[in-house]
Design an enzyme around this catalytic site. Sequence first.
Site, PDB file in Angstrom:
ATOM      1  N   ALA A   1       0.850  -1.182   0.000  1.00  0.00           N
ATOM      2  CA  ALA A   1       0.000   0.000   0.000  1.00  0.00           C
ATOM      3  C   ALA A   1       0.888   1.234   0.000  1.00  0.00           C
ATOM      4  O   ALA A   1       2.023   1.201   0.479  1.00  0.00           O
ATOM      5  CB  ALA A   1      -0.884  -0.016   1.246  1.00  0.00           C
TER       6      ALA A   1
ATOM      7  N   GLY B   1       0.454  -5.132   0.792  1.00  0.00           N
ATOM      8  CA  GLY B   1      -0.688  -5.239  -0.116  1.00  0.00           C
ATOM      9  C   GLY B   1      -0.324  -5.881  -1.451  1.00  0.00           C
ATOM     10  O   GLY B   1      -1.185  -6.460  -2.117  1.00  0.00           O
TER      11      GLY B   1
ATOM     12  N   GLU C   1      -0.453  -9.506  -0.783  1.00  0.00           N
ATOM     13  CA  GLU C   1      -1.864  -9.838  -0.575  1.00  0.00           C
ATOM     14  C   GLU C   1      -2.624  -9.873  -1.894  1.00  0.00           C
ATOM     15  O   GLU C   1      -3.481 -10.718  -2.123  1.00  0.00           O
ATOM     16  CB  GLU C   1      -2.492  -8.817   0.383  1.00  0.00           C
ATOM     17  CG  GLU C   1      -1.923  -8.956   1.792  1.00  0.00           C
ATOM     18  CD  GLU C   1      -2.323  -7.825   2.729  1.00  0.00           C
ATOM     19  OE1 GLU C   1      -2.187  -6.640   2.328  1.00  0.00           O
ATOM     20  OE2 GLU C   1      -2.772  -8.122   3.844  1.00  0.00           O
TER      21      GLU C   1
ATOM     22  N   GLU D   1       4.221  -5.091   7.250  1.00  0.00           N
ATOM     23  CA  GLU D   1       3.426  -4.055   7.911  1.00  0.00           C
ATOM     24  C   GLU D   1       3.813  -3.846   9.358  1.00  0.00           C
ATOM     25  O   GLU D   1       3.656  -2.743   9.893  1.00  0.00           O
ATOM     26  CB  GLU D   1       1.930  -4.401   7.833  1.00  0.00           C
ATOM     27  CG  GLU D   1       1.334  -4.342   6.434  1.00  0.00           C
ATOM     28  CD  GLU D   1       1.407  -5.650   5.669  1.00  0.00           C
ATOM     29  OE1 GLU D   1       2.192  -6.536   6.062  1.00  0.00           O
ATOM     30  OE2 GLU D   1       0.673  -5.797   4.676  1.00  0.00           O
TER      31      GLU D   1
HETATM   32  N1  CAA Z   1       4.541   3.292  -0.433  1.00  0.00           N
HETATM   33  C1  CAA Z   1       4.976   4.457  -0.941  1.00  0.00           C
HETATM   34  N2  CAA Z   1       6.177   4.586  -1.534  1.00  0.00           N
HETATM   35  C2  CAA Z   1       6.970   3.505  -1.604  1.00  0.00           C
HETATM   36  C3  CAA Z   1       6.574   2.254  -1.098  1.00  0.00           C
HETATM   37  C4  CAA Z   1       5.292   2.178  -0.480  1.00  0.00           C
HETATM   38  N3  CAA Z   1       4.825   1.014   0.010  1.00  0.00           N
HETATM   39  N4  CAA Z   1       7.557   1.367  -1.319  1.00  0.00           N
HETATM   40  C5  CAA Z   1       8.545   2.034  -1.935  1.00  0.00           C
HETATM   41  N5  CAA Z   1       8.184   3.331  -2.130  1.00  0.00           N
HETATM   42  C6  CAA Z   1       8.965   4.395  -2.755  1.00  0.00           C
HETATM   43  C7  CAA Z   1      10.083   4.885  -1.848  1.00  0.00           C
HETATM   44  O1  CAA Z   1       9.568   5.824  -0.928  1.00  0.00           O
HETATM   45  C8  CAA Z   1      11.028   5.473  -2.832  1.00  0.00           C
HETATM   46  O2  CAA Z   1      10.539   6.738  -3.225  1.00  0.00           O
HETATM   47  P1  CAA Z   1      11.530   8.018  -3.331  1.00  0.00           P
HETATM   48  O3  CAA Z   1      12.482   7.630  -4.451  1.00  0.00           O
HETATM   49  O4  CAA Z   1      10.614   9.119  -3.668  1.00  0.00           O
HETATM   50  O5  CAA Z   1      12.224   8.135  -2.021  1.00  0.00           O
HETATM   51  C9  CAA Z   1      10.897   4.561  -4.047  1.00  0.00           C
HETATM   52  O6  CAA Z   1       9.649   3.879  -3.885  1.00  0.00           O
HETATM   53  C10 CAA Z   1      11.986   3.513  -4.120  1.00  0.00           C
HETATM   54  O7  CAA Z   1      12.010   2.813  -2.887  1.00  0.00           O
HETATM   55  P2  CAA Z   1      13.372   2.608  -2.017  1.00  0.00           P
HETATM   56  O8  CAA Z   1      14.305   3.740  -2.252  1.00  0.00           O
HETATM   57  O9  CAA Z   1      12.965   2.327  -0.611  1.00  0.00           O
HETATM   58  O10 CAA Z   1      13.932   1.285  -2.733  1.00  0.00           O
HETATM   59  P3  CAA Z   1      14.862   0.165  -2.094  1.00  0.00           P
HETATM   60  O11 CAA Z   1      15.253  -0.694  -3.243  1.00  0.00           O
HETATM   61  O12 CAA Z   1      15.915   0.782  -1.238  1.00  0.00           O
HETATM   62  O13 CAA Z   1      13.900  -0.671  -1.092  1.00  0.00           O
HETATM   63  C11 CAA Z   1      11.853  -1.814  -0.476  1.00  0.00           C
HETATM   64  C12 CAA Z   1      12.832  -1.393  -1.599  1.00  0.00           C
HETATM   65  C13 CAA Z   1      12.551  -2.805   0.470  1.00  0.00           C
HETATM   66  C14 CAA Z   1      10.683  -2.481  -1.129  1.00  0.00           C
HETATM   67  C15 CAA Z   1      11.422  -0.556   0.324  1.00  0.00           C
HETATM   68  O14 CAA Z   1      10.981   0.429  -0.601  1.00  0.00           O
HETATM   69  C16 CAA Z   1      10.314  -0.803   1.291  1.00  0.00           C
HETATM   70  O15 CAA Z   1      10.527  -1.338   2.346  1.00  0.00           O
HETATM   71  N6  CAA Z   1       9.065  -0.368   0.945  1.00  0.00           N
HETATM   72  C17 CAA Z   1       7.934  -0.425   1.810  1.00  0.00           C
HETATM   73  C18 CAA Z   1       7.381  -1.825   1.912  1.00  0.00           C
HETATM   74  C19 CAA Z   1       6.220  -1.891   2.876  1.00  0.00           C
HETATM   75  O16 CAA Z   1       6.318  -1.584   4.033  1.00  0.00           O
HETATM   76  N7  CAA Z   1       5.054  -2.334   2.377  1.00  0.00           N
HETATM   77  C20 CAA Z   1       3.876  -2.514   3.170  1.00  0.00           C
HETATM   78  C21 CAA Z   1       2.974  -1.331   3.053  1.00  0.00           C
HETATM   79  S1  CAA Z   1       1.616  -1.417   4.185  1.00  0.00           S
HETATM   80  C22 CAA Z   1       0.420  -2.310   3.418  1.00  0.00           C
HETATM   81  O17 CAA Z   1       0.607  -2.864   2.368  1.00  0.00           O
HETATM   82  C23 CAA Z   1      -0.904  -2.348   4.148  1.00  0.00           C
HETATM   83  C24 CAA Z   1      -1.839  -3.458   3.776  1.00  0.00           C
HETATM   84  O18 CAA Z   1      -1.578  -4.612   4.030  1.00  0.00           O
HETATM   85  C25 CAA Z   1      -3.142  -3.140   3.192  1.00  0.00           C
END
Ligand code: CAA
Length: 257
Positions: free
Chosen positions: A66, A109, A112, A132
């Site tokens: 998400a 998500g 999921e 999450e």
């Molecule tokens: N939401 C918004 N932006 C995101 C994102 C997310 N879930 N995942 C990555 N991005 C964005 C980053 O903010 C970054 O943007 P900027 O360049 O503007 O800073 C861009 O994508 C690239 O990401 P990274 O620089 O972090 O890339 P990386 O290769 O270093 O790491 C990653 C990759 C491990 C996937 C890391 O991005 C990460 O941990 N992302 C979040 C994953 C996460 O927590 N997902 C769960 C979300 S909650 C959910 O899904 C709720 C539900 O169940 C309904």
Amino acid sequence: AEAYEMILFERQGAAGIIRLNRPKALNALCDAMMAELADALARMDADPAVAAIIVTGSEKAFAAGADIREMQARRYPATYMDDFVAPWEAVLGVRKPVIAAVAGFALGGGCEMAMMCDIILAAESAKFGQPEINLGMTPGAGGSQRLTRAIGKAKAMEMVLTGRMMGAEEAERAGLVARVVPADALLAEAVKMADTIGGLSAPAVAMAKEAVNAAFELPLREGVRLERRMFLSLFGTEGQQEGMAAFLEKRKPVFRR
Ligand code: CAA
């Protein structure tokens, strides 16, 4: 199709392909993207030329979850009232088989959504996770339930409690994905799968999908009853006549779509 901004939409053979296309955010699932996805799924489900739908992302990410930027401002109870996760379940309403072709991150998500699809085909680069917990949250689109049913409590609990990611090989061994293929063959393999399905009797395919999905919702006895009714009803289809005649005549069946 022309109006979509965050997904790409094309047909290849019997496959309707939907590509999540928000590369700057690793395909984070924002509200606008999910609305486009729901629209594209409905259109492909209604398109007689499409036998199966493929949902895929980029080489780097199927979807990193998400959109955290969008979710950050959410508060309770307003977020309960608008239930932003509900439209994500659009894929559950699709009657044609949906194949998730996953390369790179399928997190939160994203994982999921892949699990809501009927078949997960994974590239060697695929990484699945429910991170999450690192955000002070839990999975919210079925992850705690579908992951547990797919891979069992031991691994699901570890992943949901620690946020650990699982690679493609482990995901296949654990039963989350149907098959692992080289990254450069991922889409071709998914299209091949869709074409295989496209060569089959459509009512049998639709009922087979419904029957397997029922295994997640019904007690065994009810599931078996549902399956039996479907199986017996297929004796009313052209597909049954053609399939059985072709076998006995030692030729390939030709199913009309
Ligand atoms: N939401 C918004 N932006 C995101 C994102 C997310 N879930 N995942 C990555 N991005 C964005 C980053 O903010 C970054 O943007 P900027 O360049 O503007 O800073 C861009 O994508 C690239 O990401 P990274 O620089 O972090 O890339 P990386 O290769 O270093 O790491 C990653 C990759 C491990 C996937 C890391 O991005 C990460 O941990 N992302 C979040 C994953 C996460 O927590 N997902 C769960 C979300 S909650 C959910 O899904 C709720 C539900 O169940 C309904």
